[in-house]
Design an enzyme around this catalytic site. Structure first.
Site, mmCIF file in Angstrom:
data_model
loop_
_atom_site.group_PDB
_atom_site.id
_atom_site.type_symbol
_atom_site.label_atom_id
_atom_site.label_comp_id
_atom_site.label_asym_id
_atom_site.label_seq_id
_atom_site.Cartn_x
_atom_site.Cartn_y
_atom_site.Cartn_z
ATOM 1 N N LYS A 64 0.804 -1.271 0.072
ATOM 2 C CA LYS A 64 -0.021 -0.054 -0.105
ATOM 3 C C LYS A 64 0.745 1.388 -0.044
ATOM 4 C CE LYS A 64 -4.250 -1.508 0.097
ATOM 5 N NZ LYS A 64 -5.413 -1.115 -1.264
ATOM 6 N N SER A 83 -3.593 -12.484 3.608
ATOM 7 C CA SER A 83 -3.925 -12.175 2.169
ATOM 8 C C SER A 83 -2.530 -12.674 1.411
ATOM 9 C CB SER A 83 -3.834 -10.687 2.013
ATOM 10 O OG SER A 83 -3.014 -10.041 2.130
#
Length: 313
Positions: free
Chosen positions: A56, A274
């Site tokens: 991110k 994830s």
């Protein structure tokens, strides 16, 4: 399908922290790939090497850069967005470095590590109802942005083209170069879908034969933070195009969490849930190949999930 365009970039020549974003290593998986054809290789894009510890960072820096250069993010405004954790930590890292005030909404059941990190970085936190998940947090910030447009720059990572463009110019280009143009399959999980859409677009333009594989939880209710089953969410990201991936791999929560432990114990890769889901999907793709180079994006490290005792049992 959105047209690929360039976006304005922040001048980071003098920003040593910001200049560390991207160019993350590609690590070959060797033990969990046993049983595959000898002509198949699987590589992990190790995104936890970014400054705040996740993929991110690419998106946060891209959105902040675009906001500053467009003039929408001014000294009079606070950056505002929703997050499940990683994006908020990336925003908070760069906002602290740049002196930008930050307000985030995040589900109250986020791991305590994530909440503690955000508070340490001086982010203003609004903890939304856990039952609403990331969609509930998004609704909170949308209401705030609508009520106080003079106070907030609503970054809106789900609909902001600077999200996928960060991966188009960064992640996709890096993978193509690091594999010496040999990548045949690109595998990425979907949250906002920015990684899949951006890096996937770059790779498809570079070589239309590269297959783009989307990873999502098999169950609509799951325990894989940061991932979404797109057909079951109430708010589908605006940057997402369901027709874009060549294929989808639906991953079971328990199997993905098991892969997290295998990556740690067999490969020395300490990653989050994830990443476990994405790696498992990549191995399922690889096992059907006679030859190929599979690249999978592993979004973050496992440090933010240490309080999840069941994950490490």
């Amino acid at each position: 399908m959105q047209k690929t365009t360039s976006y304005p970039k922040l001048n980071i020549a003098a920003q040593s922290l910001l200049a560390q974003v991207g160019n993350t290593p590609l690590i070959e998986l060797r033990k969990v790939t046993s049983g595959l054809s000898e002509n198949v290789r699987v590589f992990a894009k190790a995104e936890w090497f970014n400054p705040s510890g996740s993929f991110k960072d690419r998106v946060a820096l891209s959105i902040i850069s675009a906001g500053l250069e467009s003039g929408e993010l001014t000294p009079e405004k606070r950056l505002l967005d929703s997050t499940s954790g990683n994006m908020g930590i990336a925003y908070a890292t760069f906002c602290a470095a740049l002196g930008i005030p930050l307000t985030l909404a995040m589900p109250a059941n986020a791991t305590p590590e994530r909440i503690a990190i955000l508070r340490a970085l001086n982010a203003e936190l609004i903890l939304s109802e856990p039952s609403g998940g990331s969609s509930g947090a998004m609704q909170v910030v949308r209401a705030l942005a609508a009520a106080h447009p003079e106070k907030y720059f609503y970054a809106n990572q789900y609909d902001n083209s600077a999200n996928w463009l960060a991966h188009y110019h960064g992640t996709g280009a890096e993978i193509y170069a690091q594999t010496e143009q040999r990548v045949t399959h690109f595998v990425a999980g979907m949250g906002t879908s920015g990684t899949l859409m951006g890096a996937g677009r770059y790779l498809r333009e570079a070589n239309p034969a590269i297959e783009i594989i989307a990873v999502q939880p098999k169950e609509s209710k799951h325990d894989l933070p940061g991932l979404k089953h797109m057909r079951s969410v109430s708010l589908v990201p605006g940057i997402y195009d369901e027709s874009f991936p060549d294929d989808f791999v639906n991953v079971e929560t328990d199997a993905a969490r098991g892969m997290v432990r295998r990556l740690a114990r067999d490969e020395g890769l300490f990653v989050g849930p994830s990443a476990g889901a994405a790696a498992l999907a990549a191995l399922r793709v690889a096992q059907d190949l006679e030859a190929g180079t599979v690249v999978v994006v592993l979004p973050d490290a496992g440090v933010k999930y240490l309080s999840d005792a069941a994950l490490w049992r």
